[in-house]
Design a protein around this motif. Structure first.
Motif, PDB file in Angstrom:
ATOM      1  N   ASP A  76       0.954  -1.365  -0.400  1.00  0.00           N
ATOM      2  CA  ASP A  76      -0.013   0.302   0.299  1.00  0.00           C
ATOM      3  C   ASP A  76       0.592   1.399   0.086  1.00  0.00           C
ATOM      4  OD1 ASP A  76      -2.350  -1.596   0.132  1.00  0.00           O
ATOM      5  OD2 ASP A  76      -2.506  -1.767   2.202  1.00  0.00           O
ATOM      6  N   GLU A  77       2.113   1.146   0.808  1.00  0.00           N
ATOM      7  CA  GLU A  77       2.724   2.359   0.555  1.00  0.00           C
ATOM      8  C   GLU A  77       3.365   2.264  -0.367  1.00  0.00           C
ATOM      9  OE1 GLU A  77       6.002   2.149   4.606  1.00  0.00           O
ATOM     10  OE2 GLU A  77       4.310   1.874   5.936  1.00  0.00           O
ATOM     11  N   LEU A  78       3.957   1.269  -0.612  1.00  0.00           N
ATOM     12  CA  LEU A  78       4.588   1.192  -2.964  1.00  0.00           C
ATOM     13  C   LEU A  78       3.847   2.118  -3.006  1.00  0.00           C
ATOM     14  CD1 LEU A  78       6.330  -1.957  -2.648  1.00  0.00           C
ATOM     15  CD2 LEU A  78       7.353   0.882  -2.514  1.00  0.00           C
ATOM     16  N   GLU A  79       2.267   1.423  -3.094  1.00  0.00           N
ATOM     17  CA  GLU A  79       1.218   2.446  -4.625  1.00  0.00           C
ATOM     18  C   GLU A  79       0.998   3.628  -3.972  1.00  0.00           C
ATOM     19  OE1 GLU A  79      -2.089  -0.307  -4.287  1.00  0.00           O
ATOM     20  OE2 GLU A  79      -1.203  -2.009  -4.664  1.00  0.00           O
ATOM     21  N   GLN A  80       1.245   4.476  -3.264  1.00  0.00           N
ATOM     22  CA  GLN A  80       0.914   5.930  -2.810  1.00  0.00           C
ATOM     23  C   GLN A  80       2.178   6.137  -2.964  1.00  0.00           C
ATOM     24  OE1 GLN A  80       0.010   5.733   1.638  1.00  0.00           O
ATOM     25  NE2 GLN A  80      -1.760   4.685   1.527  1.00  0.00           N
ATOM     26  N   GLU A  81       3.264   6.241  -2.862  1.00  0.00           N
ATOM     27  CA  GLU A  81       4.138   6.699  -3.416  1.00  0.00           C
ATOM     28  C   GLU A  81       4.261   6.492  -4.605  1.00  0.00           C
ATOM     29  OE1 GLU A  81       8.366   5.395  -2.142  1.00  0.00           O
ATOM     30  OE2 GLU A  81       7.193   4.898   0.713  1.00  0.00           O
ATOM     31  N   ALA A  82       4.302   5.463  -5.350  1.00  0.00           N
ATOM     32  CA  ALA A  82       3.722   5.762  -7.004  1.00  0.00           C
ATOM     33  C   ALA A  82       3.265   6.965  -7.492  1.00  0.00           C
ATOM     34  CB  ALA A  82       3.546   4.030  -7.743  1.00  0.00           C
ATOM     35  N   GLU A  83       1.707   6.728  -7.161  1.00  0.00           N
ATOM     36  CA  GLU A  83       0.364   7.574  -6.590  1.00  0.00           C
ATOM     37  C   GLU A  83       1.454   8.944  -6.808  1.00  0.00           C
ATOM     38  OE1 GLU A  83      -2.977   7.273  -7.969  1.00  0.00           O
ATOM     39  OE2 GLU A  83      -2.423   5.896  -8.570  1.00  0.00           O
TER      40      GLU A  83
END
Length: 89
Positions: A76-83
């Protein structure tokens, strides 16, 4: 004794005068087979207990793995950083 059956009486085949060598050999074979059956029963029960123990440990590890993976939030943290990176670009 009057109440005791002749079949239940234990005899020593080596000291029994009326037994032929063939009868003594047959008695030894039967006794050996009975000991083997008793040993197999004892081993079978030990094997069942061992299999149940191994199965319990396996399902415990499996359940713990599912529980711990469901608690991880690193994706989830990686997806937030990608967004956030996409929004900046």
């Amino acid at each position: 004794e009057p109440g005791e059956a002749a079949v239940a009486r234990r005899i020593d085949p080596a000291r029994e005068p009326g037994l032929s060598p063939e009868q003594r050999r047959l008695m030894a074979q039967v006794e050996y087979a009975q000991r083997q059956r008793a040993l197999q029963r004892r081993l079978r029960s030990r094997n069942v207990l061992l299999a149940l123990g191994i199965g319990a440990v396996t399902f415990g590890i499996y359940g713990y793995t599912f529980y711990s993976v469901s608690q991880e939030r690193f994706l989830d943290e990686l997806e937030q950083e990608a967004e956030a990176a996409r929004a900046r670009a």
